[in-house]
Write an enzyme that holds these catalytic residues in place. Structure first.
Site, PDB file in Angstrom:
ATOM      1  N   HIS A 169     -27.690 -44.304  51.721  1.00  0.00           N
ATOM      2  CA  HIS A 169     -28.322 -43.846  52.955  1.00  0.00           C
ATOM      3  C   HIS A 169     -27.408 -43.001  53.831  1.00  0.00           C
ATOM      4  CE1 HIS A 169     -32.444 -45.319  53.074  1.00  0.00           C
ATOM      5  NE2 HIS A 169     -32.013 -46.269  52.264  1.00  0.00           N
ATOM      6  N   ASP A 173     -32.364 -40.133  52.943  1.00  0.00           N
ATOM      7  CA  ASP A 173     -33.212 -40.942  53.817  1.00  0.00           C
ATOM      8  C   ASP A 173     -34.362 -41.542  53.010  1.00  0.00           C
ATOM      9  OD1 ASP A 173     -35.454 -39.057  53.763  1.00  0.00           O
ATOM     10  OD2 ASP A 173     -34.299 -37.831  55.155  1.00  0.00           O
TER      11      ASP A 173
END
Length: 199
Positions: A169, A173
């Site tokens: 991350h 996303d």
């Protein structure tokens, strides 16, 4: 067995389709084939990679190894099936070389081969995404059909495959990962789309 190549029969399983679908989806979402390069004293950088060197986790007598198929983006389903067969053979005999293990850019783990369905796959530091493919199960699902011009729900059997994804991350996303997963699903559900996009 689908075809004979070089005098040998090549077995076609689901795995070449899983690998090729991942490569085609990576073409649309190249950030998932990237890596984070962090050198001492400098900020981390994102390195994009053109080659889809897709690692395939293998349970061997010597333990779990992840050799990779190089340049999947240039290979046919038969090429992938042949390479998977050769890697599996070398894995069983303990003959996987360091060249087979180096340079992976993305990994698929087929936990369905040992009966698994869901998994939280763990990333390696040279990749930003990994997938775990579960076993294909025949399960009941609802379907709406028209009978006498009226919609009617009925239960029908469907073959269901669960794929679990993990991503870094810092780079990826959730929306990008979800879009990649939807495309991967479409390529597997409609292989004609996969074939139309192959070079």
């Amino acid at each position: 067995y689908l075809a004979e190549q070089s005098g040998e029969l090549t077995k076609m399983t689901y795995m070449p389709f899983f690998v090729k679908a991942a490569s085609l989806a990576l073409t649309k979402y190249p950030i998932l084939n990237a890596r984070v390069v962090a050198e001492a004293g400098t900020p981390p950088k994102l390195q994009f990679r053109a080659s889809h060197n897709i690692g395939v986790a293998m349970d061997t007598p010597g333990g779990l190894i992840v050799p990779n198929i190089k340049n999947v983006q240039t290979k046919s389903l038969m090429d992938i099936a042949t390479e998977l067969g050769a890697l599996a053979q070398r894995g069983r005999s303990g003959a996987i070389g360091s060249a087979d293990l180096r340079g992976g850019t993305f990994t698929l783990s087929n936990v369905g081969m040992i009966g698994g369905t869901y998994l939280s796959p763990v990333l390696v530091d040279s990749e930003v995404c990994i997938g775990a493919v579960g076993k294909v199960q025949r399960l009941p699902r609802f379907e709406t059909v028209e009978i006498d011009s009226r919609p009617v729900e009925r239960v029908v059997p469907r073959h269901i495959l669960v794929t679990s994804w993990s991503a870094d991350h810092r780079v990826v996303d959730g929306a990008t990962m979800a879009r990649f997963a939807v495309l991967y699903k479409q390529l597997l559900e409609y292989p004609e789309i996969m074939l139309a996009n192959m070079k």
